[in-house]
Design an enzyme around this catalytic site. Sequence first.
Site, short mmCIF file in Angstrom:
data_model
loop_
_atom_site.label_atom_id
_atom_site.label_comp_id
_atom_site.label_asym_id
_atom_site.label_seq_id
_atom_site.Cartn_x
_atom_site.Cartn_y
_atom_site.Cartn_z
N ARG A 49 0.82 -1.22 0.00
CA ARG A 49 0.00 0.00 0.00
C ARG A 49 0.85 1.26 0.00
O ARG A 49 0.43 2.30 -0.51
CB ARG A 49 -0.93 -0.01 1.21
CG ARG A 49 -2.04 -1.05 1.10
CD ARG A 49 -3.01 -0.91 2.24
NE ARG A 49 -4.10 -1.87 2.14
CZ ARG A 49 -5.12 -1.90 2.99
NH1 ARG A 49 -5.19 -1.02 3.98
NH2 ARG A 49 -6.07 -2.79 2.86
N ASP A 160 -14.76 9.72 9.54
CA ASP A 160 -13.75 8.69 9.30
C ASP A 160 -12.38 9.33 9.45
O ASP A 160 -12.25 10.56 9.33
CB ASP A 160 -13.92 8.07 7.91
CG ASP A 160 -13.29 6.69 7.82
OD1 ASP A 160 -14.02 5.69 7.96
OD2 ASP A 160 -12.05 6.60 7.62
#
Length: 291
Positions: A49, A160
């Site tokens: 990632r 979030d």
Amino acid sequence: MHGSALKAPAIDRPEDHLSGLDFQRLARLVEGEAGIKLPPAKRLMVEGRLRKRLRALGFDGFGDYCALLSSQDGLARELIHLIDAVTTNKTDFFREPEHFDFLIDTMVPSVLARRAERQPLVKLWSAASSNGAEAFTIAMVLAELAAKRNDFRFAILGTDISTAVLAQAQRAIYPAEMITPVPVDLQARFLMQSRRPGARREVRMVPELRRLVSFSRLNLMDETYPYDRDVDIVFLRNVLIYFEKQDQAAVVRRLVGHLRPGGYLVLGHSESMIGTSVAVRQVAPAVFQKL
């Protein structure tokens, strides 16, 4: 081998990988800042990632990236991107659908029974909202219920830690295949189809629904949350599993502090309230009511 050349094997350089020590440091940093556990088994996932981020920064290897994080200035600039890269944002429309049935049949009627005013505003909070699928699922089912009952209004907050998924939530545009779980009648009422020829088919939430949902960045590990303390229903599903027990308890305690008496906290089915010392009672699988 006339007329052909042997290709030299690619050299696997140490800087192309996260060293064990660098991964440990990075895992401690992420857990301290965001509460997210990164066990050794996640090292390859984290490497994969972060490679895109390394390319964006023009770095040759992970050593340069870890050096950036070790400086106060570099950490302040990069932390938000690091957390974006390592957070898991698995979400779907109508995930764990029995919670939405319980929302309509029990939670909202119970909340309204406690309110004396005409057309009260019911406040809901999707506290790990990811790309907004949960918040917009809530919005769709409540818009249907409000149209039938005509005795309440509602507003939804989605929060979030990841800025990347919040950007998608704010656009409210989704690949068409993602809306398969949405009932056909709700698709017809609340989703606009993309008209661009040849492009990947997308849908967008209708403006009247988007107006009822707002999104904001929040780190659940923060000591306080800058939001109202008269929330009626909080959804916090499938995020506590990434936290240590003491962090789970602290997050639940803080969120319950934002609920009205009689308000509801909805967790994921794989999560439990064990070890939390808050004044709630379980009223359905993974659903708790504040006393």
